[in-house]
Motif scaffolding. Structure first.
Motif, short mmCIF file in Angstrom:
data_model
loop_
_atom_site.label_atom_id
_atom_site.label_comp_id
_atom_site.label_asym_id
_atom_site.label_seq_id
_atom_site.Cartn_x
_atom_site.Cartn_y
_atom_site.Cartn_z
N SER A 50 25.52 -1.52 28.96
CA SER A 50 26.01 -0.90 27.73
C SER A 50 25.08 -1.20 26.56
CB SER A 50 27.41 -1.41 27.41
OG SER A 50 27.81 -0.99 26.13
N PRO A 51 24.27 -0.23 26.16
CA PRO A 51 23.41 -0.43 24.99
C PRO A 51 24.23 -0.74 23.73
CG PRO A 51 22.72 1.52 26.19
CD PRO A 51 24.00 1.06 26.80
N ALA A 52 25.42 -0.18 23.62
CA ALA A 52 26.28 -0.45 22.45
C ALA A 52 26.69 -1.92 22.42
CB ALA A 52 27.52 0.45 22.50
N HIS A 53 27.02 -2.49 23.58
CA HIS A 53 27.39 -3.91 23.65
C HIS A 53 26.21 -4.79 23.20
CE1 HIS A 53 29.37 -7.58 24.94
NE2 HIS A 53 28.33 -7.87 25.71
N LEU A 54 25.01 -4.44 23.65
CA LEU A 54 23.82 -5.20 23.25
C LEU A 54 23.61 -5.15 21.74
CD1 LEU A 54 21.25 -4.35 26.06
CD2 LEU A 54 22.67 -6.38 25.82
N GLN A 91 26.92 -7.06 30.50
CA GLN A 91 28.16 -7.80 30.23
C GLN A 91 27.94 -9.30 30.24
OE1 GLN A 91 30.45 -6.23 33.56
NE2 GLN A 91 30.59 -8.26 34.44
N TRP A 92 26.84 -9.77 30.81
CA TRP A 92 26.53 -11.20 30.87
C TRP A 92 25.47 -11.57 29.86
CZ3 TRP A 92 30.15 -13.75 33.05
CH2 TRP A 92 30.88 -13.18 34.09
N THR A 93 25.73 -11.28 28.57
CA THR A 93 24.79 -11.62 27.52
C THR A 93 25.45 -12.50 26.46
OG1 THR A 93 25.32 -9.56 26.38
CG2 THR A 93 23.36 -9.56 27.75
N VAL A 94 24.64 -13.35 25.86
CA VAL A 94 25.09 -14.19 24.74
C VAL A 94 24.07 -14.04 23.61
CG1 VAL A 94 26.38 -15.86 26.14
CG2 VAL A 94 23.96 -16.24 25.71
N PRO A 95 24.52 -14.20 22.35
CA PRO A 95 23.60 -14.05 21.23
C PRO A 95 22.76 -15.30 21.00
CG PRO A 95 25.81 -14.48 20.42
CD PRO A 95 25.91 -14.38 21.91
N LEU A 96 21.46 -15.10 20.82
CA LEU A 96 20.54 -16.20 20.52
C LEU A 96 19.54 -15.75 19.47
CD1 LEU A 96 19.60 -17.59 24.06
CD2 LEU A 96 21.11 -18.64 22.39
N CYS A 97 19.03 -16.70 18.69
CA CYS A 97 17.93 -16.41 17.78
C CYS A 97 16.64 -16.44 18.60
CB CYS A 97 17.88 -17.43 16.64
SG CYS A 97 17.48 -19.10 17.17
N HIS A 98 15.57 -15.98 18.01
CA HIS A 98 14.30 -15.91 18.72
C HIS A 98 13.85 -17.28 19.22
CE1 HIS A 98 10.33 -14.47 19.83
NE2 HIS A 98 9.83 -15.53 19.19
N LEU A 125 28.93 -18.76 30.49
CA LEU A 125 29.58 -17.73 31.31
C LEU A 125 30.92 -17.32 30.70
CD1 LEU A 125 28.71 -19.17 34.83
CD2 LEU A 125 27.62 -17.27 33.64
N TRP A 126 31.70 -18.29 30.23
CA TRP A 126 32.97 -17.97 29.58
C TRP A 126 32.72 -17.17 28.31
CZ3 TRP A 126 34.90 -18.66 24.77
CH2 TRP A 126 36.25 -18.35 24.60
N LEU A 127 31.74 -17.58 27.52
CA LEU A 127 31.43 -16.91 26.25
C LEU A 127 31.02 -15.46 26.49
CD1 LEU A 127 31.06 -16.97 23.20
CD2 LEU A 127 28.75 -17.88 23.58
N ALA A 128 30.13 -15.22 27.45
CA ALA A 128 29.68 -13.86 27.74
C ALA A 128 30.84 -12.99 28.20
CB ALA A 128 28.58 -13.89 28.81
N SER A 129 31.70 -13.55 29.04
CA SER A 129 32.86 -12.80 29.54
C SER A 129 33.82 -12.44 28.40
CB SER A 129 33.58 -13.64 30.60
OG SER A 129 34.74 -12.98 31.03
N ALA A 130 34.09 -13.39 27.51
CA ALA A 130 34.99 -13.14 26.39
C ALA A 130 34.40 -12.12 25.42
CB ALA A 130 35.29 -14.45 25.66
N LEU A 131 33.10 -12.19 25.17
CA LEU A 131 32.47 -11.22 24.28
C LEU A 131 32.48 -9.82 24.88
CD1 LEU A 131 29.42 -13.33 23.01
CD2 LEU A 131 31.47 -12.67 21.71
N TRP A 132 32.33 -9.73 26.19
CA TRP A 132 32.37 -8.42 26.87
C TRP A 132 33.75 -7.79 26.74
CZ3 TRP A 132 29.42 -4.67 28.56
CH2 TRP A 132 29.93 -3.74 29.46
#
Length: 156
Positions: A50-54, A91-98, A125-132
């Motif tokens: 999902s590009p929108a999720h990213l 769906q398995w992504t988390v936000p990070l700075c560079h 893994l929990w964070l990515a799932s909850a954000l998805w």
């Protein structure tokens, strides 16, 4: 001395015998540039992409240092099986700075990825799932990130 025999040409238009065939792998031989990825269309149509999720993930603060916006979406490589040349679904992504992305988790490699997050108090893994599950609602995604980062301690 010219002969009346028909001339034979290569695909690129050069006359046979006058010019050597194009080198292996040249664009003349392949008929033009190839697409970026062989399976890019198939890759984009997989469930969980999902590009929108990213876009939403990139708007969130970094889950490690809190820099806002983090600006990069890190795909958790240990979250699911993947093939050669195939990345993990969005769906398995988390936000990070560079800095945390390139100089942090990417340096430790995919085998040590979860432990790298755990040492920093993040259950990735929990964070990515909850954000998805909350994708599309940026306000809710911020709440999930804030609650996770402040309540979770280092996993032992």
């Amino acid at each position: 001395m010219e002969t009346d025999e028909p001339k034979t040409y290569f695909k690129n238009g050069s006359q046979m015998g006058l010019l050597p065939p194009p080198p292996y792998g040249s664009l003349l031989k392949q008929g033009g540039p190839r697409p970026k990825h062989k399976n890019s269309k198939v890759q984009a149509e997989r469930p969980g992409m999902s590009p929108a999720h990213l876009d939403f993930i990139r708007k969130l603060p970094c889950c490690i240092c809190g820099k806002s916006p983090g600006g990069q979406a890190h795909h958790l490589k240990t979250a699911e099986k993947r093939g050669v040349g195939q990345k993990v679904t969005d769906q398995w992504t988390v936000p990070l700075c560079h800095d945390d992305h390139i100089n942090g988790v990417e340096r430790v490699g995919s085998r040590n990825e979860v432990s790298w997050f755990n040492k920093r108090g993040i259950n990735c893994l929990w964070l990515a799932s909850a954000l998805w599950k909350a994708t599309g609602d940026l306000k809710q995604m911020r709440k999930i990130l804030r609650a996770h980062v402040t309540t979770e301690g280092p996993i032992k």
